[in-house]
Structure formats: structure tokens, C-alpha cells
Design a protein around this motif. Structure first.
Motif, PDB file in Angstrom:
ATOM      1  N   ASP A  17       3.063   7.905  -1.093  1.00  0.00           N
ATOM      2  CA  ASP A  17       3.905   6.926  -1.781  1.00  0.00           C
ATOM      3  C   ASP A  17       4.822   6.201  -0.805  1.00  0.00           C
ATOM      4  OD1 ASP A  17       2.765   7.524  -4.202  1.00  0.00           O
ATOM      5  OD2 ASP A  17       4.391   8.852  -4.858  1.00  0.00           O
ATOM      6  N   SER A  18       5.354   6.932   0.180  1.00  0.00           N
ATOM      7  CA  SER A  18       6.245   6.278   1.141  1.00  0.00           C
ATOM      8  C   SER A  18       5.484   5.277   2.007  1.00  0.00           C
ATOM      9  CB  SER A  18       6.962   7.318   2.014  1.00  0.00           C
ATOM     10  OG  SER A  18       6.019   8.058   2.767  1.00  0.00           O
ATOM     11  N   ASP A  19       4.218   5.579   2.331  1.00  0.00           N
ATOM     12  CA  ASP A  19       3.412   4.622   3.091  1.00  0.00           C
ATOM     13  C   ASP A  19       3.089   3.393   2.253  1.00  0.00           C
ATOM     14  OD1 ASP A  19       3.449   6.189   5.337  1.00  0.00           O
ATOM     15  OD2 ASP A  19       1.414   6.984   5.081  1.00  0.00           O
ATOM     16  N   VAL A  20       2.841   3.578   0.971  1.00  0.00           N
ATOM     17  CA  VAL A  20       2.575   2.441   0.084  1.00  0.00           C
ATOM     18  C   VAL A  20       3.778   1.509   0.071  1.00  0.00           C
ATOM     19  CG1 VAL A  20       2.237   1.753  -2.322  1.00  0.00           C
ATOM     20  CG2 VAL A  20       0.878   3.605  -1.358  1.00  0.00           C
ATOM     21  N   ARG A  21       4.964   2.072  -0.070  1.00  0.00           N
ATOM     22  CA  ARG A  21       6.181   1.243  -0.070  1.00  0.00           C
ATOM     23  C   ARG A  21       6.334   0.515   1.257  1.00  0.00           C
ATOM     24  NH1 ARG A  21       8.088   5.612  -3.048  1.00  0.00           N
ATOM     25  NH2 ARG A  21       8.924   6.633  -1.194  1.00  0.00           N
ATOM     26  N   VAL A  25       6.366  -3.593   1.788  1.00  0.00           N
ATOM     27  CA  VAL A  25       7.490  -4.293   2.427  1.00  0.00           C
ATOM     28  C   VAL A  25       6.985  -5.105   3.620  1.00  0.00           C
ATOM     29  CG1 VAL A  25       9.609  -3.954   3.777  1.00  0.00           C
ATOM     30  CG2 VAL A  25       9.281  -2.721   1.627  1.00  0.00           C
ATOM     31  N   LEU A  26       6.089  -4.528   4.403  1.00  0.00           N
ATOM     32  CA  LEU A  26       5.530  -5.254   5.539  1.00  0.00           C
ATOM     33  C   LEU A  26       4.758  -6.491   5.084  1.00  0.00           C
ATOM     34  CD1 LEU A  26       4.330  -2.296   7.766  1.00  0.00           C
ATOM     35  CD2 LEU A  26       6.289  -3.811   8.179  1.00  0.00           C
ATOM     36  N   LYS A  27       4.020  -6.380   3.987  1.00  0.00           N
ATOM     37  CA  LYS A  27       3.267  -7.529   3.471  1.00  0.00           C
ATOM     38  C   LYS A  27       4.209  -8.631   3.012  1.00  0.00           C
ATOM     39  CE  LYS A  27      -0.379  -9.779   2.310  1.00  0.00           C
ATOM     40  NZ  LYS A  27      -1.165 -10.422   3.355  1.00  0.00           N
ATOM     41  N   ILE A  28       5.302  -8.258   2.356  1.00  0.00           N
ATOM     42  CA  ILE A  28       6.292  -9.257   1.930  1.00  0.00           C
ATOM     43  C   ILE A  28       6.855  -9.956   3.164  1.00  0.00           C
ATOM     44  CG2 ILE A  28       8.591  -9.540   0.912  1.00  0.00           C
ATOM     45  CD1 ILE A  28       7.766  -7.263  -1.051  1.00  0.00           C
ATOM     46  N   GLY A  29       7.143  -9.182   4.212  1.00  0.00           N
ATOM     47  CA  GLY A  29       7.648  -9.770   5.449  1.00  0.00           C
ATOM     48  C   GLY A  29       6.654 -10.742   6.061  1.00  0.00           C
ATOM     49  N   GLU A  30       5.379 -10.393   6.022  1.00  0.00           N
ATOM     50  CA  GLU A  30       4.338 -11.270   6.547  1.00  0.00           C
ATOM     51  C   GLU A  30       4.298 -12.596   5.779  1.00  0.00           C
ATOM     52  OE1 GLU A  30      -0.528 -11.299   6.592  1.00  0.00           O
ATOM     53  OE2 GLU A  30       0.501  -9.371   6.645  1.00  0.00           O
TER      54      GLU A  30
END
Length: 64
Positions: A17-21, A25-30
Motif C-alpha cells: 500500500d505504501s508503494d502504491v501511494r 504521488v510520483l505520477k501526479i508529479g510527472e
């Protein structure tokens, strides 16, 4: 949107779950970076690319 999220979750590799989050977040940053680059171009702040001649260029770049 919920159906898409469900489909993606069902077809994704199993991660914690922590990796999914973190990945979300990284995708939103991209995506934010892509919009920022399009705005820089539309405002003529990206000297390497010049200023677009039409407003549709900004919309097209943000939609990618």
C-alpha cells in the motif's frame, strides 16, 4: 474514474500500500511537470522552443 482506478488496481503488479501511494504521488508529479512545461512554452519562457502561435498548442500539450 473509479472504474478506471479499479481496472488499474486489478491489473497492476502486486505492491505494498505504501508503494502504491508513492507511485501515485510520483505520477501526479510527472503530470504536473508536463503542464508546467506547456505553460512555460505558452508564455514564451522556454527560449529553446519559442512561443506557440495558437492557444490550441497549450491545450494539446496539456492533454498528452
Amino acid at each position: 474514474m473509479e472504474r478506471l482506478r479499479t481496472w488499474l488496481d486489478e491489473h497492476a503488479e502486486q505492491v505494498s500500500d505504501s508503494d502504491v501511494r508513492l507511485l501515485r504521488v510520483l505520477k501526479i508529479g510527472e503530470e504536473f511537470d508536463e503542464v508546467a512545461e506547456a505553460l512555460h512554452g505558452a508564455m514564451g519562457a522556454n527560449l529553446a522552443r519559442g512561443r506557440p502561435t495558437r492557444g490550441t498548442t497549450l491545450i494539446r500539450n496539456c492533454a498528452m
